[in-house]
Design an enzyme around this catalytic site. Structure first.
Site, short mmCIF file in Angstrom:
data_model
loop_
_atom_site.label_atom_id
_atom_site.label_comp_id
_atom_site.label_asym_id
_atom_site.label_seq_id
_atom_site.Cartn_x
_atom_site.Cartn_y
_atom_site.Cartn_z
CG ASN A 92 -0.42 3.21 -0.72
OD1 ASN A 92 -1.41 2.65 -1.68
ND2 ASN A 92 -0.21 1.78 0.26
CG PHE B 74 -3.66 -1.68 -8.73
CD1 PHE B 74 -3.00 -1.71 -8.20
CD2 PHE B 74 -4.47 -2.70 -9.80
CE1 PHE B 74 -3.12 -2.97 -7.13
CE2 PHE B 74 -4.70 -3.58 -8.41
CZ PHE B 74 -3.84 -3.94 -7.61
CB SER C 50 -4.07 -3.33 -3.74
OG SER C 50 -4.27 -2.34 -4.02
CB THR D 144 -8.14 -1.90 -7.62
OG1 THR D 144 -7.47 -1.04 -7.17
CG2 THR D 144 -8.78 -1.67 -8.62
#
Length: 342
Positions: free
Chosen positions: A116, A120, A180, A183
């Site tokens: 993925n 966010f 993550s 970002t």
């Protein structure tokens, strides 16, 4: 039913559309008179007698739902029937953001994995708060917080504090997400100095409250041992309550999916079975290095009882699932809890 009917149907759709379709079906089901009670009884029948206390919270069982599934706290009533010991919402940011362009979610069926690069995507923390006001009282809910894409890293601490203040009355614990890969620049916040600054600010804000919430740090699986040593030091020095290990990986090692297919998908975080071994290694390293000084929640490749027990044997206090539900279905949490209680 999931294997023979629903899974083939969902796999005809794009992963993101399938996700919303599945939750739409569950939402419809729980609104049929009596169905919510029946579903909750069915899925939770295996979740009895597995309670565990972590950071002062009494979790009804050790299996939770990882962040990313219910980013905006839209489906807490629906998820409450599936037997989870806790549900982590988010990642939430101060301002709404659309996330990365679609397609941004990809299945790797031969690996039971998912890639993925959602970015966010969420409606903003204040939008989620309105839904949290109606959350099921008996469900333990965690709030996973991050920064907006447009916020420079030097100002990131403000975004985390905005989310913390807004969510504090409505969640049971917090997860600070600096790991993550989707970002730009976010993982730079995992370095010792910026991470200490963010965590110290959140911990101090927490101390100012009449009720303190446990604070967890979610880390990437791609850290080397020296970086993990820093994590152990920071957590203990700053006073963070625990660690969630791990987020998705940028590695593509060991995949059986054709390299050309993986290359065509492009950037993103890999989760599911390919992450299982590395996530367990990180859990074990943190627990051994810290000598069990803080709880660790194990995440990555948990597709059944054996995989969950692997994380717990490595030292994890709790586990979370997400990607493997795509392949195993909505009964996965209940199946794992039942197996762990044997």
């Amino acid at each position: 039913m999931y294997e023979k009917v629903l899974k083939p149907l969902f796999f005809l759709m794009t992963p993101e559309r399938a996700h919303y379709t599945a939750m739409g079906m569950l939402r419809f089901a729980v609104r049929i008179p009596g169905m919510e009670f029946l579903l909750k009884r069915y899925f939770n029948s295996s979740a009895e007698n597995g309670a565990v206390e972590v950071c002062g919270l009494k979790f009804p069982n050790r299996v939770g739902l990882a962040a990313g599934f219910d980013k905006d706290a839209r489906w807490l009533r629906e998820l409450n029937v599936l037997g989870f010991g806790h549900v982590e919402i988010g990642t939430l940011t101060p301002k709404p953001q659309a996330g990365n362009p679609k397609p941004r979610l990809f299945r790797l069926p031969s690996d039971s994995g998912v890639i993925n690069r959602m970015g966010f995507n969420n409606g903003g923390v204040h939008d989620a708060v309105e839904r949290l006001k109606k959350r099921p009282e008996e469900l333990i809910v965690g709030g996973n917080i991050g920064k907006n894409k447009v916020t420079p890293n030097e100002n990131a601490v403000n975004d985390y504090l905005i989310c913390f203040e807004a969510l504090h009355p409505y969640v049971d614990y917090f997860t600070v997400n600096v790991s993550s890969p989707n970002t730009p620049g976010l993982r730079e916040l995992q370095y010792k100095k910026p991470l200490s600054k963010i965590l110290s600010a959140v911990v101090e804000a927490n101390k100012s409250k009449d009720v303190q919430r446990p604070i967890f740090l979610k880390i990437a699986p791609d850290m080397e041992n020296g970086q993990l040593d820093d994590i152990v030091e920071i957590v203990q020095t700053v006073g963070v309550d625990g660690v969630i290990a791990t987020n998705t990986t940028i590695s593509r090692e060991g995949l059986t999916t054709q390299p050309s297919v993986v290359e065509s998908i492009g950037a993103g975080g890999l989760s599911g079975n390919p992450l299982r071994e590395r996530a367990t290694e990180v859990v074990r390293y943190l627990c051994d290095k810290s000598k069990g000084a803080f709880p660790v929640i194990g995440v990555g490749g948990i597709d059944g009882v054996e995989a969950a027990r692997e994380k717990l044997d490595a030292g994890a206090s709790l586990v979370q699932i997400y990607s493997c539900m795509i392949y195993k279905g909505p009964g996965l949490a209940s199946q794992i809890v039942k197996g762990l209680n044997k």
